[in-house]
Design a protein around this motif. Structure first.
Motif, PDB file in Angstrom:
ATOM      1  N   ALA A 233      14.451  11.502  -2.840  1.00  0.00           N
ATOM      2  CA  ALA A 233      13.839  10.387  -3.448  1.00  0.00           C
ATOM      3  C   ALA A 233      13.885   9.122  -2.785  1.00  0.00           C
ATOM      4  N   GLY A 234      14.838   8.728  -1.909  1.00  0.00           N
ATOM      5  CA  GLY A 234      15.062   7.423  -1.300  1.00  0.00           C
ATOM      6  C   GLY A 234      13.937   7.440  -0.026  1.00  0.00           C
ATOM      7  N   VAL A 235      14.071   8.595   0.537  1.00  0.00           N
ATOM      8  CA  VAL A 235      12.939   8.650   1.967  1.00  0.00           C
ATOM      9  C   VAL A 235      11.629   8.446   1.366  1.00  0.00           C
ATOM     10  N   ILE A 236      11.115   9.361   0.482  1.00  0.00           N
ATOM     11  CA  ILE A 236       9.830   9.168  -0.094  1.00  0.00           C
ATOM     12  C   ILE A 236       9.499   7.661  -0.604  1.00  0.00           C
ATOM     13  N   ILE A 237      10.540   6.824  -1.349  1.00  0.00           N
ATOM     14  CA  ILE A 237      10.432   5.533  -1.619  1.00  0.00           C
ATOM     15  C   ILE A 237      10.105   4.716  -0.394  1.00  0.00           C
ATOM     16  N   ALA A 238      10.737   5.065   0.613  1.00  0.00           N
ATOM     17  CA  ALA A 238      10.812   4.297   1.785  1.00  0.00           C
ATOM     18  C   ALA A 238       9.446   4.352   2.357  1.00  0.00           C
ATOM     19  N   LEU A 239       9.066   5.542   2.343  1.00  0.00           N
ATOM     20  CA  LEU A 239       7.675   5.993   3.142  1.00  0.00           C
ATOM     21  C   LEU A 239       6.497   5.180   2.509  1.00  0.00           C
ATOM     22  N   VAL A 240       6.481   5.131   1.116  1.00  0.00           N
ATOM     23  CA  VAL A 240       5.579   4.481   0.319  1.00  0.00           C
ATOM     24  C   VAL A 240       5.394   2.892   0.541  1.00  0.00           C
ATOM     25  N   ILE A 241       6.902   2.413   0.583  1.00  0.00           N
ATOM     26  CA  ILE A 241       6.772   1.055   1.066  1.00  0.00           C
ATOM     27  C   ILE A 241       6.141   0.696   2.217  1.00  0.00           C
ATOM     28  N   VAL A 242       6.322   1.454   3.399  1.00  0.00           N
ATOM     29  CA  VAL A 242       5.793   1.414   4.693  1.00  0.00           C
ATOM     30  C   VAL A 242       4.461   1.634   4.692  1.00  0.00           C
ATOM     31  N   LEU A 243       4.100   2.480   4.002  1.00  0.00           N
ATOM     32  CA  LEU A 243       2.538   2.879   3.733  1.00  0.00           C
ATOM     33  C   LEU A 243       1.794   1.847   3.239  1.00  0.00           C
ATOM     34  N   VAL A 244       2.188   1.569   2.166  1.00  0.00           N
ATOM     35  CA  VAL A 244       1.568   0.392   1.367  1.00  0.00           C
ATOM     36  C   VAL A 244       1.398  -0.845   2.239  1.00  0.00           C
ATOM     37  N   ASN A 245       2.675  -1.199   2.746  1.00  0.00           N
ATOM     38  CA  ASN A 245       2.454  -2.306   3.751  1.00  0.00           C
ATOM     39  C   ASN A 245       1.713  -2.302   4.877  1.00  0.00           C
ATOM     40  N   ILE A 246       1.661  -1.209   5.272  1.00  0.00           N
ATOM     41  CA  ILE A 246       0.695  -0.883   6.539  1.00  0.00           C
ATOM     42  C   ILE A 246      -0.774  -1.084   6.150  1.00  0.00           C
ATOM     43  N   VAL A 247      -1.206  -0.617   5.028  1.00  0.00           N
ATOM     44  CA  VAL A 247      -2.483  -0.775   4.599  1.00  0.00           C
ATOM     45  C   VAL A 247      -2.719  -2.214   3.942  1.00  0.00           C
ATOM     46  N   ASP A 248      -1.976  -2.841   3.478  1.00  0.00           N
ATOM     47  CA  ASP A 248      -1.928  -4.225   3.077  1.00  0.00           C
ATOM     48  C   ASP A 248      -2.365  -5.021   4.321  1.00  0.00           C
ATOM     49  N   TYR A 249      -1.649  -4.907   5.144  1.00  0.00           N
ATOM     50  CA  TYR A 249      -1.642  -5.632   6.576  1.00  0.00           C
ATOM     51  C   TYR A 249      -3.169  -5.573   7.099  1.00  0.00           C
ATOM     52  N   PHE A 250      -3.527  -4.056   7.228  1.00  0.00           N
ATOM     53  CA  PHE A 250      -4.888  -4.238   7.904  1.00  0.00           C
ATOM     54  C   PHE A 250      -6.144  -4.625   6.772  1.00  0.00           C
ATOM     55  N   SER A 251      -5.681  -4.481   5.623  1.00  0.00           N
ATOM     56  CA  SER A 251      -6.999  -4.961   4.821  1.00  0.00           C
ATOM     57  C   SER A 251      -6.934  -6.620   4.948  1.00  0.00           C
ATOM     58  N   TYR A 252      -5.790  -7.086   4.860  1.00  0.00           N
ATOM     59  CA  TYR A 252      -5.473  -8.563   5.121  1.00  0.00           C
ATOM     60  C   TYR A 252      -6.310  -8.965   6.336  1.00  0.00           C
ATOM     61  N   ARG A 253      -6.384  -8.238   7.372  1.00  0.00           N
ATOM     62  CA  ARG A 253      -6.769  -8.657   8.700  1.00  0.00           C
ATOM     63  C   ARG A 253      -8.536  -8.663   8.306  1.00  0.00           C
ATOM     64  N   VAL A 254      -9.107  -7.445   8.126  1.00  0.00           N
ATOM     65  CA  VAL A 254     -10.290  -7.126   7.840  1.00  0.00           C
ATOM     66  C   VAL A 254     -10.911  -8.111   6.937  1.00  0.00           C
ATOM     67  N   ARG A 255      -9.868  -8.612   5.810  1.00  0.00           N
ATOM     68  CA  ARG A 255     -10.674  -9.515   4.814  1.00  0.00           C
ATOM     69  C   ARG A 255     -10.877 -10.968   5.502  1.00  0.00           C
ATOM     70  N   LYS A 256      -9.768 -11.135   6.404  1.00  0.00           N
ATOM     71  CA  LYS A 256      -9.696 -12.514   6.994  1.00  0.00           C
ATOM     72  C   LYS A 256     -11.176 -12.375   7.999  1.00  0.00           C
ATOM     73  N   VAL A 257     -11.360 -11.430   8.943  1.00  0.00           N
ATOM     74  CA  VAL A 257     -12.485 -11.469   9.568  1.00  0.00           C
ATOM     75  C   VAL A 257     -13.673 -11.864   9.172  1.00  0.00           C
ATOM     76  N   PHE A 258     -13.846 -11.046   7.811  1.00  0.00           N
ATOM     77  CA  PHE A 258     -15.267 -11.203   6.990  1.00  0.00           C
ATOM     78  C   PHE A 258     -15.128 -12.457   6.071  1.00  0.00           C
ATOM     79  N   SER A 259     -14.059 -13.444   6.245  1.00  0.00           N
ATOM     80  CA  SER A 259     -14.064 -14.401   5.044  1.00  0.00           C
ATOM     81  C   SER A 259     -15.057 -15.603   5.372  1.00  0.00           C
TER      82      SER A 259
END
Lengths: 259, 254
Positions: A233-259
């Motif tokens: 369970a711990g490993v899965i939760i860690a994976l989710v945290i990493v995954l969500v943060n990676i997507v958030d980061y890229f989403s933030y960068r894309v939004r910044k380019v087009f803002s």
């Protein structure tokens, strides 16, 4: 004077309500004590504590790869399907003067009511139709995304300033040209940012709907907890945290380019 | 010579019972530079929009370049609008698009829907757009985004757009109101040259009276939806100004 009395009564009622909520929950404090005692142990078990634990956690990797991809796929398919449905519907939900008022009212009321239903509930409703698995998760996420994006897209359309529309019309532009040249450039940044936000939320949601049996990492987590495999369970939760943060980061960068 | 614009007994009300225009009669010859003055709410912007059919008047007739605007179906109205350029106080450019693309908007009426919606224009149109930009002094800025330009440059882009349109009439709705004193003169000179060189008819709503007197060949005073002054700029003396700008008469709509 009457306004003041009403404001005072409203404030007092709100205070009583909040105190009542706290008192009701406070009576269950023994649960918290129990939780603190045992929960601490469970929490510690989520983390590797020995070399053997680390080796085990790393070995889990290949098993979790497929569910991880499935979680991302659910979020992507749900977001894109919801977006494609929301786009045309937003035009009949927006007060732009081209759709009769009663039609807008009906569509908006439907969207507002349907928005109150969380994605998890849609997943529970879809399971009997589509069975367990990622397809169900994607459908549930697609429905929720469609409803929230249709409303947000409509609001973006309503916020369009009429100046550029007048400019394109006064140059002899027709309706499709007005949309492409005067409206789209105004709504595109809003469309993009709301769609990317929605992808970020959907990634979390695709994890959550997995817990009720819609596949992906959520389902793996649910299984791990049911079998008391805390390290898994711990490993899965860690994976989710990493995954969500990676997507958030890229989403933030894309939004910044087009803002 | 036939009138460029012939307006007969034009009336308009956005809400029933609240008229904005109350029987306007106005004939404008090709090549005239007509300044439209009056208080906010006097009906200036509405009058301009009746000329290009963006607003459908409630009564009277508006004949532009020989065509009665009110009786044209939407498709023919669009064809007529290609010949009537319009510039605005807020510029109304597409801020995120390039300068060239904004000028090419003037060619939308001449370009088929699908290619234009894919932002595809003929090489001749692109050359024309660049040529218009050079004529307004913006050569070299074709690929700049409009949002990076100054107010004066934006208004030049808007004028280049009307030139690319091949407009025979240009309507300007407070086009210099957001500009500094020197830039106002630059823009008015540019419009004046457009009128002199290409015989373009200009109908300009303005608040800046000295500017109107300097550049216009005729001044129209609009008060509460009626024309109360119509003469050469020299005739616009203090008494006439006081009458046109009489606050007691503002209907509060426009």
């Amino acid at each position: 004077m009457l306004n003041r009395i009403l404001s005072f009564l409203f404030g007092a009622a709100l205070l009583v309500f909040v105190v009542w909520c706290f008192l009701a929950i406070g009576t269950q404090v023994h649960l918290t004590k129990y939780g603190l005692h045992h929960g601490g142990d469970y929490f510690a078990k989520l983390f590797p504590r020995s070399q053997a634990d680390w080796r085990y956690a790393l070995k889990l990797g290949p098993d979790l790869w497929q569910p991880l991809i499935e979680t991302v796929q659910m979020a992507v398919v749900g977001t894109v399907a919801g977006m494609l449905l929301a786009f045309p519907v937003s035009f009949i939900a927006a007060r732009t003067g081209s759709v009769p008022g009663p039609v807008i009212a009906v569509v908006k009321t439907f969207l507002n009511m349907a928005r109150a239903v969380p994605t998890l509930i849609y997943a529970l409703l879809v399971i009997p139709l589509a069975g367990l698995g990622a397809q169900t998760g994607a459908i549930a996420i697609g429905i929720a995304t469609f409803i929230s994006l249709a409303k947000l897209y409509a609001e973006a359309l309503e916020s369009v300033s009429v100046g550029p529309i007048e400019a394109v019309r006064s140059a002899g532009g027709n309706a499709p040209q007005v949309f492409v040249y005067a409206m789209l450039p105004q709504v595109f940044p809003l469309y993009l940012s709301t769609t990317l936000y929605s992808l970020e939320y959907n990634l979390r949601d695709s994890f959550v709907v997995g817990i009720v049996g819609a596949g992906g990492l959520g389902q793996k987590l649910s299984n791990a907890v049911n079998l008391f495999e805390w390290l898994d369970a711990g490993v899965i939760i860690a994976l989710v945290i990493v995954l969500v943060n990676i997507v958030d980061y890229f989403s933030y960068r894309v939004r910044k380019v087009f803002s | 010579m036939p009138n460029a614009i012939a307006i007969e007994n034009l009336t308009h009300a956005y809400k029933p019972g609240v008229p904005v225009l109350r029987g306007v009669n106005l004939h404008i010859q090709p090549g005239e530079i007509v300044g439209l003055i009056g208080l906010s709410g006097a009906g200036k912007s509405t009058l301009l929009r009746c000329v290009n059919g963006l607003v459908q008047q409630t009564g009277g007739s508006c004949t532009v370049l020989g065509q009665a605007v009110e009786s044209l179906p939407e498709g023919s109205k669009r064809l007529l609008r290609r010949r009537i350029g319009m510039i605005f106080q807020e510029f109304n450019l597409m801020e995120r698009l390039t300068v060239r693309k904004n000028v090419l908007i003037g060619r939308l009426g001449y370009t088929a829907t699908i290619p234009s919606c894919l932002h595809r224009f003929s090489a001749a149109d692109v050359r024309l757009a660049d040529d218009c930009l050079a004529q307004v002094g913006l050569a070299g800025l074709e690929m700049r985004r409009v949002r990076d330009l100054s107010g004066g440059q934006k208004q030049r882009v808007a004028i280049a757009r009307t030139m690319a349109q091949g407009a025979e009439i240009v309507l300007a709705d407070e086009a210099t109101a957001n500009l500094d004193v020197l830039t106002k003169d630059d823009i008015m000179e540019l419009l004046q040259n457009l009128s002199r060189e290409k015989k373009v008819t200009l109908l300009l709503s303005m608040h800046d009276l000295p500017l109107a007197k300097r550049y216009c060949t005729r001044i129209i005073g609009l008060k509460s939806g009626r024309i109360t002054f119509d003469a050469a700029p020299d005739a616009l003396d203090d008494e006439a100004i006081a009458d046109v700008l009489d606050r007691a008469s503002v209907p509060g709509a426009g």
